[in-house]
Design a protein around this motif. Structure first.
Motif, short mmCIF file in Angstrom:
data_model
loop_
_atom_site.label_atom_id
_atom_site.label_comp_id
_atom_site.label_asym_id
_atom_site.label_seq_id
_atom_site.Cartn_x
_atom_site.Cartn_y
_atom_site.Cartn_z
N ILE A 155 0.92 -1.29 -0.08
CA ILE A 155 -0.08 -0.25 0.11
C ILE A 155 1.04 1.15 -0.11
N LEU A 156 0.64 2.18 -0.69
CA LEU A 156 1.32 3.23 -1.10
C LEU A 156 1.63 4.37 0.33
N PRO A 157 2.55 4.88 0.55
CA PRO A 157 2.69 5.52 1.80
C PRO A 157 1.49 6.61 2.10
N GLY A 158 0.84 6.77 3.11
CA GLY A 158 -0.07 7.82 3.23
C GLY A 158 -1.49 7.08 2.82
N ALA A 159 -1.67 6.35 2.20
CA ALA A 159 -3.22 5.97 1.94
C ALA A 159 -3.73 5.24 2.78
#
Ligand code: G6P
Ligand code: MG
Length: 222
Positions: A91-95
């Protein structure tokens, strides 16, 4: 709540662009031409069929309809090999933090992706259950930049388009959101996504009170 959010998947929630690239590159290798990361930019947000057409254009290759079907199947098979190995660490950072913020504020969100693999990917990263609805490549007939995918998303949110905020990493996606008369948020290179209403390099850059601002402006979110 009076606003809602529509998320693109590839390049916004998860970094699957690298797997699409590897799978398309395999095909280009087989057909005997070079396919670079720069070429890959043109395929972002674009449907599988259209991606193949662009790829064949890059290689200046003409093939039969039957071969095209065969390549679509083999590309997806390669892609699925990567996807089925994915986990929540991708999962991409901040999502996730962003989804938590939306939950806290009671703002509903749905997915608006061109990918036919979207539900599988969300399942792999354990996020499928969090979305109120999924609009993916199986539920639309017109691909981005056509606004169809996001307009169906607005219906799922039960909101008029102008109350919807779209997160997108692709030029075609920003165009689709703008055509739908939604708030477009470009995630990625600002120069590439210069048609977006707001720009962030990635989801970690979204200010903490970003949505509260929209809410407190008494429905005037644009
Ligand atoms: C997303 C990606 C594209 C991809 C498309 C279709 O929009 O950004 O690169 O081609 O989905 O994906 P699919 O999983 O159906 O092949
Ligand atoms: Mg994308």
């Amino acid at each position: 709540n009076n606003i809602g959010v529509i998320f693109d998947l590839d390049g916004v929630i998860v970094d699957t662009a690298k797997y699409h690239f590897l799978a398309w590159k395999n095909l280009a290798d087989e057909l005997g031409f070079e396919f670079t990361e720069t070429h890959n930019e043109l395929l972002k947000g674009v449907s599988r069929v259209r991606s193949l057409e662009i790829l064949l254009g890059i290689g200046n290759v003409t093939i039969s309809e039957e071969k095209k079907q065969k390549y679509l199947v083999s590309k997806n098979k390669d892609y699925l090999d990567y996807i089925t190995k994915m986990g929540p660490e991708e999962i991409l950072p901040g999502a996730e933090k962003l989804l938590n913020t939306l939950d806290d504020l009671g703002i509903k969100y749905v997915l608006g992706s061109a990918s036919k693999n979207a539900p599988l990917i969300l399942k792999q990263v354990n996020l499928l259950h969090r979305f109120l609805g999924i609009v993916d490549g199986n539920s639309v007939s017109k691909a981005k930049p056509d606004p169809e995918v996001f307009l169906i998303g607005a219906k799922k949110l039960n909101l008029p388009p102008e109350k919807c905020i779209v997160f997108e990493d692709a030029i075609a996606g920003i165009e689709a959101a703008n055509k739908a008369n939604m708030i477009s948020i470009g995630v990625g290179d600002k120069k590439t996504l210069n048609k977006a209403n707001y720009n962030f390099n990635n989801l970690t850059e979204i200010p903490e009170h970003f949505f509260e601002k929209f809410l407190s402006e008494n429905n005037k979110i644009k």
